[in-house]
Scaffold this active site. Sequence first.
Site, PDB file in Angstrom:
ATOM      1  N   ASN A 109       8.025 -18.741 -72.483  1.00 21.64           N
ATOM      2  CA  ASN A 109       7.743 -19.406 -73.760  1.00 21.64           C
ATOM      3  C   ASN A 109       6.995 -18.449 -74.673  1.00 21.64           C
ATOM      4  O   ASN A 109       6.191 -17.638 -74.227  1.00 21.64           O
ATOM      5  CB  ASN A 109       6.881 -20.651 -73.509  1.00 21.64           C
ATOM      6  CG  ASN A 109       6.539 -21.390 -74.783  1.00 21.64           C
ATOM      7  OD1 ASN A 109       7.413 -21.697 -75.601  1.00 21.64           O
ATOM      8  ND2 ASN A 109       5.257 -21.691 -74.978  1.00 21.64           N
TER       9      ASN A 109
ATOM     10  N   HIS B  93       4.285 -18.131 -77.678  1.00 21.85           N
ATOM     11  CA  HIS B  93       3.213 -18.926 -78.281  1.00 21.85           C
ATOM     12  C   HIS B  93       2.417 -18.055 -79.257  1.00 21.85           C
ATOM     13  O   HIS B  93       1.975 -16.957 -78.881  1.00 21.85           O
ATOM     14  CB  HIS B  93       2.284 -19.488 -77.206  1.00 21.85           C
ATOM     15  CG  HIS B  93       1.217 -20.356 -77.785  1.00 21.85           C
ATOM     16  ND1 HIS B  93       1.495 -21.601 -78.326  1.00 21.85           N
ATOM     17  CD2 HIS B  93      -0.116 -20.155 -77.954  1.00 21.85           C
ATOM     18  CE1 HIS B  93       0.368 -22.129 -78.793  1.00 21.85           C
ATOM     19  NE2 HIS B  93      -0.616 -21.277 -78.583  1.00 21.85           N
TER      20      HIS B  93
ATOM     21  N   SER C 252       1.769 -14.484 -77.656  1.00 19.41           N
ATOM     22  CA  SER C 252       1.847 -14.285 -76.208  1.00 19.41           C
ATOM     23  C   SER C 252       3.184 -14.800 -75.704  1.00 19.41           C
ATOM     24  O   SER C 252       3.742 -15.757 -76.251  1.00 19.41           O
ATOM     25  CB  SER C 252       0.749 -15.087 -75.496  1.00 19.41           C
ATOM     26  OG  SER C 252      -0.526 -14.757 -75.979  1.00 19.41           O
TER      27      SER C 252
ATOM     28  N   ASP D  49       1.265 -24.380 -72.645  1.00 21.96           N
ATOM     29  CA  ASP D  49       0.875 -23.012 -73.026  1.00 21.96           C
ATOM     30  C   ASP D  49      -0.064 -22.395 -71.987  1.00 21.96           C
ATOM     31  O   ASP D  49      -0.912 -21.560 -72.324  1.00 21.96           O
ATOM     32  CB  ASP D  49       0.204 -22.996 -74.416  1.00 21.96           C
ATOM     33  CG  ASP D  49       1.116 -23.558 -75.503  1.00 21.96           C
ATOM     34  OD1 ASP D  49       2.333 -23.357 -75.405  1.00 21.96           O
ATOM     35  OD2 ASP D  49       0.597 -24.216 -76.429  1.00 21.96           O
TER      36      ASP D  49
END
Length: 225
Positions: free
Chosen positions: A110, A112, A139, A148
């Site tokens: 993911n 972020h 990140s 997250d």
Amino acid sequence: MTGPMKTCVLVSGTGSNLQALIDACRSGELNIEINHVISNVATARGLDRAKEAGIPTSILEHSAFAQRDDFDHALALLMAFGEPQLIVLAGFMRIIGPQVLDPFAGKMINLHPSLLPLYRGTETYRRAIEAGDRTHGSSIHFVTGELDGGPVISQVVIPIFENDDPQSLAARLAPMEHRLVVATVRFMAEHRVESHEGTVIIDGMKLDIPLRLQADDQLTTGQTP
Ligand code: GRF
């Protein structure tokens, strides 16, 4: 495993990071096969970008499902369709549960827009400015059940200027995040990154601090001056 890494990208909005991956594949900078783009938002611009690139797309609107679990179940089935070796959540604005996480553990990353563990969740730009931070960034982390919160693979850092507002900071970070996602996915495609018991393993060694994107677009370990 041979051949380009089969990659599924999940989007909910603009899809500028998806576009960065598509462009890097076209230029030969990246050797992956994006074989499926899925969105939970029918109007997501990211879907148009995928179609323009000839990538099969699917829409799975969460509003069509009464239960979160039912959506997750359908999403997992849809994701499995392309037999992905890598799943990139590129602006996918939906928390996903174990039905998706379990079958794809260690394969999902993911993006972020913060220097995790700082500022999980939303409005990261405003929060960083209001906290008086001197730096901000993006990140990329492995996805776990914690929002997250999975192990961080890589980061890009940019300065916060005195006259920055959330919009100017976001606009300056976006192109850097695009470079970060390309560099990080390249590492993944080269089978150099693994997730193991809550840590990141790079080239067989445990990563203590995230990889850092340098000015030449290389990812390096260790702090930079
Ligand atoms: C990015 O800032 C990413 O960090 C966050 O959502 C945004 C997606 O942008 N998760 P885009 O849809 O790729 O343009």
